[in-house]
Design an enzyme around this catalytic site. Sequence first.
Site, PDB file in Angstrom:
ATOM      1  N   ASP A 140      44.494  50.694  44.186  1.00 51.85           N
ATOM      2  CA  ASP A 140      44.929  51.156  42.870  1.00 51.85           C
ATOM      3  C   ASP A 140      45.883  52.335  43.036  1.00 51.85           C
ATOM      4  O   ASP A 140      45.805  53.080  44.024  1.00 51.85           O
ATOM      5  CB  ASP A 140      43.723  51.536  41.998  1.00 51.85           C
ATOM      6  CG  ASP A 140      44.059  51.524  40.504  1.00 51.85           C
ATOM      7  OD1 ASP A 140      45.204  51.157  40.153  1.00 51.85           O
ATOM      8  OD2 ASP A 140      43.190  51.885  39.699  1.00 51.85           O
ATOM      9  N   ASN A 190      38.357  42.941  35.060  1.00 55.72           N
ATOM     10  CA  ASN A 190      38.937  43.619  36.227  1.00 55.72           C
ATOM     11  C   ASN A 190      39.696  44.873  35.796  1.00 55.72           C
ATOM     12  O   ASN A 190      39.074  45.826  35.351  1.00 55.72           O
ATOM     13  CB  ASN A 190      39.793  42.611  37.005  1.00 55.72           C
ATOM     14  CG  ASN A 190      39.954  42.999  38.458  1.00 55.72           C
ATOM     15  OD1 ASN A 190      40.597  43.982  38.765  1.00 55.72           O
ATOM     16  ND2 ASN A 190      39.335  42.247  39.347  1.00 55.72           N
ATOM     17  N   HIS A 241      32.285  52.850  46.052  1.00 57.24           N
ATOM     18  CA  HIS A 241      31.229  51.909  46.471  1.00 57.24           C
ATOM     19  C   HIS A 241      30.605  52.356  47.787  1.00 57.24           C
ATOM     20  O   HIS A 241      30.782  51.697  48.815  1.00 57.24           O
ATOM     21  CB  HIS A 241      31.794  50.499  46.639  1.00 57.24           C
ATOM     22  CG  HIS A 241      32.406  49.918  45.408  1.00 57.24           C
ATOM     23  ND1 HIS A 241      31.671  49.585  44.283  1.00 57.24           N
ATOM     24  CD2 HIS A 241      33.681  49.601  45.104  1.00 57.24           C
ATOM     25  CE1 HIS A 241      32.478  49.088  43.361  1.00 57.24           C
ATOM     26  NE2 HIS A 241      33.698  49.088  43.840  1.00 57.24           N
ATOM     27  N   ASP A 271      44.820  41.789  38.582  1.00 56.32           N
ATOM     28  CA  ASP A 271      43.911  42.824  39.056  1.00 56.32           C
ATOM     29  C   ASP A 271      44.142  44.088  38.212  1.00 56.32           C
ATOM     30  O   ASP A 271      43.878  44.060  37.012  1.00 56.32           O
ATOM     31  CB  ASP A 271      44.195  43.011  40.562  1.00 56.32           C
ATOM     32  CG  ASP A 271      43.041  43.592  41.340  1.00 56.32           C
ATOM     33  OD1 ASP A 271      42.494  44.595  40.877  1.00 56.32           O
ATOM     34  OD2 ASP A 271      42.688  43.062  42.417  1.00 56.32           O
TER      35      ASP A 271
END
Length: 354
Positions: free
Chosen positions: A55, A222, A132, A267
């Site tokens: 990103d 997403n 994550h 995305d």
Amino acid sequence: MAKLMVLSVLVVAVAVLIGERFIALRNTLLVFRELAQNHLPNCEFIKGIEFGAEDITVLDDDLAFISTGIKYPGMPRFTDEPGKIYMLNLPSGAGLKELHIKGDFDTASFGPHGISLYTDEDGSRYLFVVNHPHENSQVEIFQYVEEESTLVHKKTIKHELLHNVNDIVAVGVEHFYATNDHYFTHGPLKLLEALFSLSWCDVVYYSPEAVRVLAGGFYGANGINISPDKKHLYVSDLMSHKIVVLNIQKGNTLSRVKEVDVGSLCDNIEVESKTGDLWMGCHPNGAKILQFDPNASAGSEVIRIQNILSEEPVVTQVYADNGSVLIGSSVATPYKGKLLIGSVFQKALICDLD
Ligand SMILES: *[C@@H]1O[C@H](CO)[C@@H](O)[C@H](O)[C@H]1NC(C)=O
């Protein structure tokens, strides 16, 4: 005998159903789509980006934040190094610099995914990062200190509604909208979710006072972003090949305004501040990107939507590559005549926009 017959019929019926579902899934993943090359002039790789630029978010003062080294649950690791946030000069594409993280934060397990920047009324800037660590989902809030090129860790946000967070858009110092890209958290159940087209993904609003699901019915929610006037949210319904427009209403409820077909698995969404145009990094072949293998040569595609709120939005493919140049584009953002394109786990490219 009769019992055996019934059993055989049942077994055949289940086999046919599963076979039919796998074919449907292959169609959803656009496995059969032919992708023609559509390159831009003067493309160069960003030196120093080797493990993704999943990103990107642009600051209007000639800078971009880049999240790299994603650790997405179920995805292989391409490096043992922790994930990082970089800063890049625009429109030159030069001067890539790691932002050092300060404060009480476990940098070793850092696996940044979607990012969003919020500027407070006093000018303070906060970078929100989906993280994550150890296969979990949480959101980190950092304060960006420009003079020292650092991110000061302020807060980690975990919540049962934030279970498969993919992307976020920050709307306050501790306030954001987030997408969950799956309903289930366990691998085999995630596969069943995809196989049976369960549109159970949602958009969650987080504030310290309340955490709520505000919109549902997505088949893989997403990228998420907001219009320049902050009245609409845009969500990529990845597996439906659509961008969904939601109106932010009084009392912070969301109503579905429309969907725009994009014909690709899009995305992240970036919104150009001047024009309000949407720019997406998309996956033209979902089966290839899901292999997370550079040899699978998942291609790249950048799509722009102009006039999304009008009766006739214009959807344009701005860039396409069959994976020979850039594998797995996940984000694209224009800036002063250039287009910066990032990817899930590989490189980033900067090109001239005609
Ligand atoms: C991509 O297309 C080029 C022609 O433009 C071709 O040479 C190359 O083999 C193709 N690569 C893949 C991975 O399909």
